[in-house]
Design an enzyme around this catalytic site. Structure first.
Site, PDB file in Angstrom:
ATOM      1  N   SER A  35       4.709   2.535   7.930  1.00  0.00           N
ATOM      2  CA  SER A  35       4.371   1.322   7.183  1.00  0.00           C
ATOM      3  C   SER A  35       5.552   0.866   6.334  1.00  0.00           C
ATOM      4  CB  SER A  35       3.171   1.577   6.268  1.00  0.00           C
ATOM      5  OG  SER A  35       2.011   1.798   7.013  1.00  0.00           O
ATOM      6  N   HIS A  64       0.816  -1.214   0.000  1.00  0.00           N
ATOM      7  CA  HIS A  64       0.000   0.000   0.000  1.00  0.00           C
ATOM      8  C   HIS A  64       0.852   1.267   0.000  1.00  0.00           C
ATOM      9  CE1 HIS A  64       0.329  -0.259   4.551  1.00  0.00           C
ATOM     10  NE2 HIS A  64       0.484   1.051   4.378  1.00  0.00           N
ATOM     11  N   ASP A  96       0.106  -7.797   1.318  1.00  0.00           N
ATOM     12  CA  ASP A  96       0.479  -6.380   1.396  1.00  0.00           C
ATOM     13  C   ASP A  96       1.994  -6.203   1.495  1.00  0.00           C
ATOM     14  OD1 ASP A  96       0.155  -3.664   1.417  1.00  0.00           O
ATOM     15  OD2 ASP A  96      -0.449  -3.520   3.512  1.00  0.00           O
TER      16      ASP A  96
END
Length: 399
Positions: free
Chosen positions: A242, A128, A158
């Site tokens: 992230s 993402h 992911d």
């Protein structure tokens, strides 16, 4: 003599009560009571006097008082385990700036984190972080910037792999083993938190294998919810973190920071286990990215779905809206207009039970089967109230 001092003496601890406040300094040396006289085995009157004088000169702060008694600085080093772990991992942690072309001009849209897994220039991050990007710039810990290229993506978990071309001697992070994690274990999160590079936070492992794909709150907050079991931690993971590593006290990566829960659920974050990273890298190195879940394209049927729970199944049985033989599957809430599922007439209330020859028990099963189709038509078997068991062929679309 206070009751506290008497109690400690009674339990065979040598107690020196300092005049500074009510602080007590305990020395674990045996004392014995013989003929109503306390005899101290190791402390002479001279040694005791010296210790009391040292205590009286020590500031009242308990931590300062504690450190004042350490003979050398190395005595304190054993308490800097968080700093030691971060020091091991930090050189291999990078920031990732992504760009997207808008109106023929490159504009920075966001940033994330990553970590070097191979000195040849391979970097792990979250999918993402790089979704929809037209350009990737990797920023090393010392501020040097290197153009990067997305070479592989695993949309189910992911994960993404970025490659940089450089003659620099890149440090690579050491891989840990998430199967050895235990709740309560110390962990350290590192990343580009809120655009602040090399941010270090610490916490503990709250859960070692948390499934969150059916959690409504996380589904709305997270940019992407993968299919793996997550490591839950209370270490702070903020926007920009992230893709960064979650490491153990040996400085080994044991998970990839992915989701930080905002709002009222502070102290809750989720990371992808490093075992998924190892599997991802193995498939890429073996050249399987075109025959497995690894690709640069994500496929979708255009459905809003939820895993059918036993409670939901019992309710639908009572309503006569589910065949008695079924206790699992994927419940369809809706299909996006003009999506493949919409044109195939999949409707609210349908329960999908198979894709091709693969049984579907959860959302993860359905997502995996659709992704592995590679965009080729799939045969969807489902149950529809008042109609029974049906099937239809659907061609997934790129998403």
């Amino acid at each position: 003599m206070s009751w506290f001092t008497r109690a400690l003496t009674r339990y065979k601890y040598h107690v020196i009560a300092a005049a500074a406040g009510s602080s007590l300094h305990l020395f674990n040396h045996t004392c014995c009571h013989q003929d109503s006289i306390l005899k101290y085995d190791e402390f002479s009157l001279e040694q005791t006097t010296m210790l009391v004088k040292k205590v009286l000169k020590t500031p009242p702060n308990p931590f300062i008082r504690f450190t004042a008694h350490c003979k050398e600085k190395k005595d304190l080093h054993q308490f800097e385990f968080i700093a030691d772990a971060a020091e091991q991992a930090l050189p291999a942690v990078v920031s990732i700036d992504v760009k997207q072309r808008q109106n023929y001009v490159f504009e920075v849209q966001g940033s994330g984190s990553g970590f070097i897994v191979d000195k040849r220039g391979y970097i792990i991050t979250n999918e993402h972080v790089i979704t929809g990007c037209k350009g990737v710039t990797v920023v090393l810990g010392d501020g040097r910037k290197i153009p990067g290229t997305v070479v592989a993506v695993d949309s189910l978990t992911d994960l993404a792999l970025v490659k940089v071309e450089t003659d620099l001697d890149l440090p690579e992070i050491r891989m840990g083993d998430d199967s050895k994690l235990r709740p309560g274990q110390w962990v350290v999160a590192i990343g580009n938190s809120l655009h602040f590079p090399n941010t270090v936070t610490a916490g503990i492992v709250s859960n070692t294998a948390r499934s969150i794909s059916d959690n409504d709150m996380l589904r709305h907050q997270a940019p992407k919810v993968g299919t793996s079991k997550y490591v839950q931690t209370d270490a702070a993971i903020n926007p920009g973190s992230s893709g960064g590593p979650l490491v153990n006290l040996a400085g080994e990566v044991i998970a990839v920071n992915t989701i930080g829960v905002l709002g009222n659920a502070s102290g809750m974050a989720f990371s992808i286990p490093v075992s998924e990273v190892k599997r991802f890298l193995k498939e890429f190195s073996e050249g399987q990215q075109h025959s497995s879940s690894i690709s640069k394209v994500t496929y979708s049927l255009g459905l809003r779905i939820i895993t059918l729970t036993p409670g939901m199944a019992n309710f639908l049985h009572q309503q006569g809206k589910l065949d008695p033989s079924l206790s699992s599957g994927v419940f369809v809430f809706d299909s996006a207009k003009n999506s493949p599922a919409y044109h195939a007439n999949l409707d609210k209330g349908d329960v999908i039970i198979a894709i091709d020859n693969h049984e579907v028990h959860t959302k993860d099963d359905l997502s995996r089967a659709v992704q592995q189709s590679g965009g080729n038509p799939v045969r969807v078997t489902f149950f529809r109230p008042d109609r029974g068991f049906l099937f239809t062929n659907i061609t997934p679309e790129k998403s």
